[in-house]
Enzyme design. Structure first.
Site, short mmCIF file in Angstrom:
data_model
loop_
_atom_site.label_atom_id
_atom_site.label_comp_id
_atom_site.label_asym_id
_atom_site.label_seq_id
_atom_site.Cartn_x
_atom_site.Cartn_y
_atom_site.Cartn_z
CE LYS A 70 -14.13 7.35 -17.58
NZ LYS A 70 -14.51 8.61 -16.96
CE1 TYR B 261 -18.03 10.39 -14.97
CE2 TYR B 261 -17.45 10.51 -12.66
CZ TYR B 261 -17.88 9.78 -13.74
OH TYR B 261 -18.17 8.45 -13.60
NE ARG C 20 -2.82 0.44 3.43
CZ ARG C 20 -2.10 0.67 4.55
NH1 ARG C 20 -1.40 1.78 4.68
NH2 ARG C 20 -2.09 -0.19 5.54
CG ASP D 118 -11.13 15.48 -14.34
OD1 ASP D 118 -10.53 14.92 -15.27
OD2 ASP D 118 -12.05 14.94 -13.69
C1 LIG Z 1 -14.91 9.00 -15.65
C2 LIG Z 1 -14.48 10.29 -15.11
C3 LIG Z 1 -14.16 10.45 -13.76
C4 LIG Z 1 -14.29 9.30 -12.76
O1 LIG Z 1 -13.36 8.30 -13.01
P1 LIG Z 1 -13.60 6.73 -12.69
O2 LIG Z 1 -12.37 6.12 -13.21
O3 LIG Z 1 -14.85 6.33 -13.40
O4 LIG Z 1 -13.76 6.62 -11.22
C5 LIG Z 1 -13.71 11.69 -13.33
N1 LIG Z 1 -13.60 12.73 -14.18
C6 LIG Z 1 -13.91 12.61 -15.49
C7 LIG Z 1 -13.76 13.79 -16.38
C8 LIG Z 1 -14.36 11.40 -16.00
O5 LIG Z 1 -14.68 11.30 -17.29
#
Ligand SMILES: *Cc1c(COP(=O)(O)O)cnc(C)c1O
Length: 384
Positions: free
Chosen positions: A201, A104, A52, A176
């Site tokens: 993604k 998101y 961890r 983000d």
């Molecule tokens: C999908 C997404 C998240 C969340 O991520 P996960 O991997 O699904 O937990 C956060 N920000 C954006 C812009 C996203 O597209």
């Protein structure tokens, strides 16, 4: 890579992990599954103790991510939400954050339904309007969190102006960057203190991995975020670290193709009689087009469009053959969603409608299939 020579981002991506296993010379780094490590003696350590806290496979990934972003420290988490949650744990009761309203849905949910209970206050604003951001800052504001391009309407926020504003007002600037990846946009260069990814993604890119990333520009914040990562424990498991390392090697190739195809699909949709609005920063008609040209190397693979009616939007999803009707984005497979019901379903209806996320709005993640096949599928799904 053997030398400390400065290579391009593309080269760094391909070479991630090469030469890290000195004993065997493995090109693909080993997956270290061991949860714990034997100590040579009391007060002696190999540098590894408990997975961890530190894991050799995760270490390669995290160092690579920091380097790609031009930051001091990278941290890998079990999902994008785990990365965001760990970032929010940096704040305390009574702190206030200004956050993009074109956001998101899961980020909205964790702030509104969980962190609100712990006294973290949030104001959602249209961050494409720098003045609106400045006006939302109060004496308790500690941070600004921006998603650009926004989700799902692809609004573009001015990273340089917001970076400047955060410096002046002494706020943490978090971006983000999930929609573009470091190949297209590097927020640290505009003063971002933290860059956040859902690596599920584009970084993962194959719809087979759930992962998240935080990169801190400065060592001090990096250490504070590492303390939170280690204390709360939402780390990315070793096998998934390896999978993400492998995916990152083809990131540039994939992103190039996503950009090329999305531009063609957006241009095609723009002239379709049943499409009433199209949102893609690569189109000259997009209000953030010029700004996007200034701060990003490309426009990405995400676009949204509105069709004539809610019924047509539902019919399109039913008729799709190649493109999958599924949540998520950024993979090689094309996916389409209905944000009002799926990704943004947790935003209260009135707020959703004010933002323009109605039930005739479709979001498309343009994959790397033949673009002719993608367009043909859209053509038959839209009907005549
Ligand atoms: C999908 C997404 C998240 C969340 O991520 P996960 O991997 O699904 O937990 C956060 N920000 C954006 C812009 C996203 O597209």
């Amino acid at each position: 890579m053997k030398s400390e020579q400065k290579y391009s981002l593309e080269t760094h991506l391909v070479q991630l992990g090469v030469g890290t296993d000195e004993r065997t010379g493995a090109i693909s780094p080993p997956i270290h599954l061991s949860a714990t490590y034997r100590h040579p003696g009391v007060g002696e350590s190999t540098g590894y103790d408990y997975t961890r806290s530190i894991n050799p496979t995760r270490e390669i990934l995290e160092k690579g991510l920091a380097e790609l972003e031009g930051g001091a420290r990278g941290l890998a988490f079990s999902s994008g939400m785990a990365a965001l949650t760990t970032f929010f744990l940096h704040f305390t009761q009574g702190d206030h954050m200004v956050v993009s309203e074109d956001l998101y849905g899961g980020t909205y949910r964790v702030l509104d339904q969980i962190f609100a209970n712990f006294g973290l206050k949030v104001t959602y604003v249209d961050t494409t309007n720098t003045t609106a951001v400045a006006e939302a800052i109060t004496k308790n504001t500690r941070a600004l969190l921006v998603e650009t391009p926004g989700n799902p309407l692809l609004g573009i926020s001015d990273l340089a102006a917001l970076g400047q504003l955060c410096r002046e007002r002494k706020l943490l600037f978090a971006v983000d960057n999930t929609f573009l990846s470091p190949v297209l946009q590097r927020p640290c260069e505009f003063g971002a203190d933290v860059v956040i990814y859902s690596a599920t993604k584009y970084l993962g890119g194959h719809n087979d991995l759930c992962a998240g990333v935080l990169v801190a520009r400065e060592e001090e914040l990096g250490d504070q975020l590492y303390f939170l990562q280690n204390s709360t424990g939402a780390v990315l498991p070793p096998f998934d670290c390896w999978l993400l390392l492998r995916s990152l090697k083809t990131l540039t190739l994939r992103i190039d193709r996503h950009c090329l195809s999305a531009m063609l699909v957006a241009s095609w949709l723009e002239q379709h009689p049943k499409v009433t609005d199209i949102y893609y920063p690569g189109l000259k008609s997009h209000p953030g087009h010029e700004l996007s040209c200034k701060q990003a190397k490309g426009f990405g693979g995400m676009l949204s469009f509105r069709v004539e009616s809610d019924e047509l939007a539902r019919a399109v999803l039913k008729r799709l053959r190649l493109i999958s009707f599924a949540e998520s984005l950024g993979g090689v497979e094309s996916l389409m969603t209905l944000p009002a019901i799926q990704t943004h379903g947790d935003i209260p209806e009135a707020e959703r409608l004010r933002l323009g996320i109605c039930e005739s709005l479709l979001r498309l993640s343009v994959g790397t299939e033949s673009v002719e096949d993608i367009i043909a599928d859209l053509e038959q799904a839209l009907g005549d």
